[in-house]
Write an enzyme that holds these catalytic residues in place. Structure first.
Site, short mmCIF file in Angstrom:
data_model
loop_
_atom_site.label_atom_id
_atom_site.label_comp_id
_atom_site.label_asym_id
_atom_site.label_seq_id
_atom_site.Cartn_x
_atom_site.Cartn_y
_atom_site.Cartn_z
N ASP A 192 -0.42 -10.72 3.22
CA ASP A 192 -0.30 -9.07 2.61
C ASP A 192 0.69 -8.87 4.62
OD1 ASP A 192 -0.74 -6.43 1.53
OD2 ASP A 192 -2.32 -6.40 3.65
N GLU A 247 4.42 -11.30 2.87
CA GLU A 247 5.03 -10.01 2.29
C GLU A 247 5.91 -9.33 4.04
OE1 GLU A 247 3.67 -5.27 1.01
OE2 GLU A 247 2.57 -6.46 2.24
C1 GLC Z 1 0.41 -4.73 1.12
C2 GLC Z 1 0.09 -4.94 -0.22
C3 GLC Z 1 -0.51 -2.77 -0.07
C4 GLC Z 1 -1.46 -2.76 0.27
C5 GLC Z 1 -1.40 -2.52 1.99
C6 GLC Z 1 -1.86 -2.65 2.61
O1 GLC Z 1 1.68 -3.44 1.63
O2 GLC Z 1 0.68 -4.88 -1.02
O3 GLC Z 1 -1.16 -2.87 -1.35
O4 GLC Z 1 -2.07 -1.07 0.84
O5 GLC Z 1 -0.29 -3.79 2.13
O6 GLC Z 1 -2.62 -4.16 2.64
#
Ligand code: GLC
Ligand code: CA
Length: 507
Positions: A192, A247
């Site tokens: 994440d 991500e």
């Molecule tokens: C990422 C996740 C999202 C979440 C955020 C905070 O962007 O995909 O769903 O709210 O991180 O953890």
């Protein structure tokens, strides 16, 4: 292909209206039938659910809502028996405010865990320490904690305090979490907001031109790269194949590309400009070219993603027609790189319409998180009142219904995945664009020898003549898959219909 499961919305084994790990386990056979290589499970850890699990209170346990550790062990074993790998969502940037580490950290400035999070005195004017903004709403990324009179940093909700990765104790503890899961047999992690881990030690203001933008979209620091190299060493220390996909939420491909390092950082990174590209041949050509130009051809294998749990589904974004969703399937599964498929794309789902009194997500992302309709029963596999409303068209757009119809979009995905598994060129080969008429993209995927595949996608709403330039390339080719199913097994077409896409192979 990696298939993303949002556990709350996938399948409900105990009929409380919330999906769970037992539900995922029950449906693994269906995913094997579809041709899924790996599943990525969004968080199922213990959590107060302020951000539906992205606020973790215990990284090494399952929230009772989703099951128990036995369920995840069983799920991993069952998935492996079917040849499906399991990727977990790992949320290292922040914990829940209810995580014992933060409970201790906020208790006093002298607490040994104080330095595990980012605490600062108020600015001289008494406000937050800098101008960083949190995600979801235009509020400061800092909350004043009355107990000690200091602010703590949270790039998301106030219930999600950011860990301080410059503290070796945090690194050690989080490496322990990663080992806990890798030792249990998971094949990888989706990390994440990984580009947020390294932070400016001076916590300088974000530039004036970005005022109002959440800090998460701006943070891109050299400090993150050594953190990633350490994680890579840890993960590659396991002898069998393990994998990290990050991500990296930066909307600029060359900046994102740096997170692959020299083949010594992330194994894979999401490519968000592709998720945000419109249904337009020129836009897609640009994203594909930029990606190819920015990623090292050997060290940085691309990924492609059209939908996830944070954004409206691409069928909505592309205008709503099923024919476009079908052509998008050919695009996604025809490109060089690892495709990520968000559960429900294979059903051609639209977002649910969520009435204001049923909105639950602080980021307003409920529509794409609607429960998956499984069958023709009244609740389509759910209690009559699941945690979010079902998506539109569930009476016909459910798994059982679409599985019984070989012409359905579900079968289209299955045929495409079958083709990927059958052709090294399609799965791993090079990619070269072809000369195509305006509004159409065409490319060839090839490996050494004769193995190659041709993909043609018409992004326009009109019939397009493919033209003489393509003749020598596609002569003596057959249609292996057509987005509308028309002409499969026959010779390569001379025209493409509106929003039609085809996969061709040598006859
Ligand atoms: C990422 C996740 C999202 C979440 C955020 C905070 O962007 O995909 O769903 O709210 O991180 O953890
Ligand atoms: Ca349940």
């Amino acid at each position: 292909m990696v298939y993303q499961i949002y556990p709350r919305s996938f399948a409900d084994s105990n009929h409380d209206g919330i999906g769970d790990l037992g539900g995922v386990r029950d449906r693994l056979g269906h995913l094997a039938w579809l041709g899924v290589d790996a599943i990525w499970l969004s968080p199922f850890y213990r959590s107060p659910m302020a951000d539906f699990g992205y606020d973790v209170a215990d990284y090494c346990d399952v929230d009772p809502l989703f099951g128990a550790l036995d369920d995840i062990d069983g799920l991993i074993a069952d998935a492996h028996a079917l040849g499906i790998r399991v990727v977990l969502d790992w949320v290292p940037n922040h914990t829940s405010e209810q995580h014992p580490w933060f409970v201790e950290s906020r208790s006093s400035t002298a607490d040994p865990k104080r330095e595990w999070y980012v605490w600062r005195d108020p600015s001289p004017s008494g406000g937050p320490p800098n101008n960083w903004r949190a995600a979801f709403s235009p509020v400061p990324a800092w909350t004043l904690d009355p107990t000690t009179g200091q602010y703590y940093l949270h790039c998301f909700l106030p219930q999600q305090p950011d860990l301080d990765w410059s503290n070796p104790r945090v690194v050690e503890a989080m490496h322990g979490v990663l080992r806990f899961w890798l030792d249990r047999g998971v094949d990888g992690v989706r990390i994440d907001v990984v580009h947020l881990l390294g932070k400016d030690p001076d916590l300088a203001d974000d530039p004036p031109e970005s005022i109002g933008l959440p800090h998460v979209g701006l943070n891109d620091r050299p400090e993150t790269h050594p953190i990633l190299r350490d994680l890579r060493r840890l993960v590659d220390g396991y002898e069998d194949d393990r994998m990290m996909v990050g991500e990296v939420y930066l909307l600029d491909v060359p900046r994102m590309a740096k997170y692959y390092g020299r083949g010594d950082e992330l194994h894979l990174s999401f490519n968000f400009p592709a998720l945000y590209a419109e249904w337009d041949a020129d836009c897609w050509r640009e994203v594909i070219d930029t990606t190819t130009g920015a990623l090292d051809p050997i060290d940085a294998w691309p990924t492609w993603v059209l939908s996830n749990h944070d954004n409206p589904r691409h069928r909505n974004r592309y205008g709503g027609s099923e024919s476009r969703a079908r052509a998008a399937a050919v695009l996604l599964l025809g490109l060089r790189g690892t495709p990520f498929l968000y559960a429900g794309e294979e059903l051609g789902l639209l977002d649910a319409e969520v009435p204001p009194d049923r909105v639950v997500d602080p980021g307003g992302r409920d529509g794409c998180r609607a429960p998956i309709p499984w069958d023709d029963s009244v609740g389509h596999g759910w209690t009559t009142d699941p945690w979010l409303p079902l998506p539109p068209e569930s009476t016909v757009r459910n798994v059982a219904h679409l599985r019984s119809n070989p012409a359905s979009i579900l079968h289209l995905y299955r045929r495409l995945l079958e083709q990927r598994h059958a052709s090294l060129a399609l799965e791993q080969g090079d990619q070269t664009f072809l000369a195509t008429p305006p509004g159409v993209l065409g490319w060839i995927r090839s490996t050494v020898g004769d193995d190659h595949r041709v993909i043609l996608v018409n992004f326009t709403a009109s019939i397009v003549e493919l033209g003489a330039d393509l003749d020598p390339v596609i002569a003596e080719h057959l249609v292996l898959v057509a987005s509308d199913g028309v002409g499969e097994g026959g010779p390569a077409p001379r025209t493409l219909g509106p929003d039609q896409a085809v996969l061709l192979g040598p006859s």
